[in-house]
Write a protein that holds these residues in place. Structure first.
Motif, PDB file in Angstrom:
ATOM      1  N   LEU A  17      19.795  61.858 -21.749  1.00  0.00           N
ATOM      2  CA  LEU A  17      20.085  60.661 -22.521  1.00  0.00           C
ATOM      3  C   LEU A  17      21.129  60.942 -23.585  1.00  0.00           C
ATOM      4  N   PRO A  55      16.244  53.364 -28.859  1.00  0.00           N
ATOM      5  CA  PRO A  55      16.812  52.717 -27.677  1.00  0.00           C
ATOM      6  C   PRO A  55      17.893  51.718 -28.060  1.00  0.00           C
ATOM      7  N   LEU A  88      14.764  53.191 -23.059  1.00  0.00           N
ATOM      8  CA  LEU A  88      16.221  53.133 -23.045  1.00  0.00           C
ATOM      9  C   LEU A  88      16.736  51.831 -23.645  1.00  0.00           C
ATOM     10  N   ILE A 142      22.279  57.188 -19.541  1.00  0.00           N
ATOM     11  CA  ILE A 142      21.362  58.099 -18.857  1.00  0.00           C
ATOM     12  C   ILE A 142      22.064  58.615 -17.609  1.00  0.00           C
TER      13      ILE A 142
END
Length: 132
Positions: free
Chosen positions: A2, A107, A78, A27
């Motif tokens: 990430l 996120p 995410l 990602i």
């Protein structure tokens, strides 16, 4: 892997939001992705809780339960989208997010104020995409 993106060519994330918001999350080589339906402030017995704060905490608990069931944690979130029916609840949402989900690697987040959710008693809905 990430990577949080915040190029100098766009608005810097204000200090008060740095633990709860990223402009983008990249990602690479994800092993698994989890796409959640919107989670609402309804307890396991099917009752909608009364206040915004109660509903928000319950929706977050529902998200956390789904993450856990998938073998994931908050760190794997995410993208999070919050839907609120009342703009006056935005400060409360910020406080709850900072307390419950604040992170050095937050996120990507979108927050929307909408006219209504699926039932009139619902005040907040949280949608999550997570990945590992």
């Amino acid at each position: 892997m990430l990577k949080r993106l915040a190029p100098d060519t766009i608005r810097k994330v204000p200090q008060t939001f740095q633990k709860i918001y990223s402009h983008a999350v990249e990602i690479t080589a994800a092993e698994r992705l989890l796409f959640m339906a919107g989670q609402i402030g309804v307890a396991p017995d099917g009752k909608a809780l009364e206040s915004f704060d109660e509903q928000c905490h319950q929706a977050m608990a529902n998200v956390e339960a789904l993450l856990s069931d998938a073998g994931m944690t908050q760190a794997d979130m995410l993208r999070v989208t919050y839907y609120l029916t009342n703009a006056e609840d935005l400060p409360s949402l910020g406080k709850i997010r900072n307390t419950r989900w604040g992170s050095d690697q937050p996120p990507a987040v979108t927050t929307l104020v909408v006219a209504a959710l699926a039932a009139p008693e619902l005040l907040v809905e949280i949608e999550v995409v997570a990945g590992i």
